[in-house]
Write a protein that holds these residues in place. Structure first.
Motif, mmCIF file in Angstrom:
data_model
loop_
_atom_site.group_PDB
_atom_site.id
_atom_site.type_symbol
_atom_site.label_atom_id
_atom_site.label_comp_id
_atom_site.label_asym_id
_atom_site.label_seq_id
_atom_site.Cartn_x
_atom_site.Cartn_y
_atom_site.Cartn_z
ATOM 1 N N LYS A 4 0.798 -1.341 0.218
ATOM 2 C CA LYS A 4 0.008 -0.201 -0.207
ATOM 3 C C LYS A 4 0.996 1.391 -0.374
ATOM 4 O O LYS A 4 1.604 0.940 0.571
ATOM 5 C CB LYS A 4 -1.392 -0.738 1.851
ATOM 6 C CG LYS A 4 -1.545 -1.130 1.417
ATOM 7 C CD LYS A 4 -3.534 -1.088 0.753
ATOM 8 C CE LYS A 4 -4.090 -2.461 0.920
ATOM 9 N NZ LYS A 4 -4.870 -2.312 -0.008
ATOM 10 N N ARG A 5 0.407 2.269 -0.621
ATOM 11 C CA ARG A 5 0.847 3.350 -0.738
ATOM 12 C C ARG A 5 0.928 4.706 0.243
ATOM 13 O O ARG A 5 -0.834 4.259 0.679
ATOM 14 C CB ARG A 5 1.098 4.650 -1.894
ATOM 15 C CG ARG A 5 1.597 3.617 -3.103
ATOM 16 C CD ARG A 5 1.043 4.777 -4.336
ATOM 17 N NE ARG A 5 0.018 4.848 -4.611
ATOM 18 C CZ ARG A 5 -1.164 5.599 -5.012
ATOM 19 N NH1 ARG A 5 -0.414 6.903 -6.487
ATOM 20 N NH2 ARG A 5 -2.259 5.764 -5.602
ATOM 21 N N ILE A 8 3.456 10.131 -0.920
ATOM 22 C CA ILE A 8 4.135 10.355 -1.977
ATOM 23 C C ILE A 8 4.824 12.046 -1.806
ATOM 24 O O ILE A 8 4.183 13.038 -1.523
ATOM 25 C CB ILE A 8 3.368 10.372 -3.452
ATOM 26 C CG1 ILE A 8 3.062 8.836 -3.800
ATOM 27 C CG2 ILE A 8 4.283 11.205 -4.857
ATOM 28 C CD1 ILE A 8 1.424 9.026 -5.169
ATOM 29 N N THR A 115 7.609 7.838 -3.209
ATOM 30 C CA THR A 115 7.071 7.169 -2.943
ATOM 31 C C THR A 115 7.304 6.013 -1.359
ATOM 32 O O THR A 115 7.771 5.327 -2.005
ATOM 33 C CB THR A 115 5.991 6.622 -3.839
ATOM 34 O OG1 THR A 115 5.516 7.515 -4.888
ATOM 35 C CG2 THR A 115 4.742 5.755 -3.862
ATOM 36 N N PHE A 117 6.058 3.126 0.438
ATOM 37 C CA PHE A 117 5.285 1.875 0.368
ATOM 38 C C PHE A 117 5.357 0.933 1.558
ATOM 39 O O PHE A 117 6.274 1.008 2.293
ATOM 40 C CB PHE A 117 5.528 0.778 -0.950
ATOM 41 C CG PHE A 117 4.567 1.016 -1.961
ATOM 42 C CD1 PHE A 117 3.611 1.339 -2.217
ATOM 43 C CD2 PHE A 117 5.814 1.603 -2.504
ATOM 44 C CE1 PHE A 117 3.721 1.434 -4.154
ATOM 45 C CE2 PHE A 117 5.486 2.283 -4.718
ATOM 46 C CZ PHE A 117 4.407 2.192 -4.814
#
Length: 121
Positions: A4-5, A8, A115, A117
């Motif tokens: 899952k992100r 960002i 990003t 995660f």
């Protein structure tokens, strides 16, 4: 486990003198992460160490083939890191100054997206 992100972050970096795309790229990544705290990796995602984060970096920079990837990723203090380079950014006419070892009048501008995660159930 699903990836899952979590966040960002975006940044910009410039090498005004020296014409080094690695310098511009590293500065863009540093700018992207300069003003953050990620308590969510512990409080929300439940990670026990920041090296459990997966950190994907994307940088658009002039002359990406000249970038020394390890130097750009070294800006990131933690995480399982990867770097994707692409041609982009900007080349702007500046002023060459011999004492600064300029090769020409170019200033190189890079943009970065970092990003983060996490693996979650």
């Amino acid at each position: 486990m699903a990836r899952k992100r979590l966040i960002i972050e975006m940044g910009m970096g410039i090498d005004q003198h020296g014409q080094e795309p690695t310098v511009a790229a590293a500065r863009a990544v540093r700018n992207a992460i300069a003003h953050n705290a990620l308590p969510g990796v512990w409080e929300v995602a439940g990670l026990s160490h920041p090296n459990q984060m997966i950190v994907e970096v994307q940088v658009a920079v002039p002359y990406p083939e000249q970038v020394r990837s390890d130097e750009v990723l070294a800006v990131l203090p933690f995480g399982q890191k990867s770097l994707k380079l692409e041609s982009g950014g900007m080349v702007v006419e500046g002023r060459a100054i011999a004492e600064l070892n300029d090769k020409n009048d170019q200033m190189l501008i890079a943009v970065a997206a970092v990003t983060v995660f996490v693996e979650m159930d």
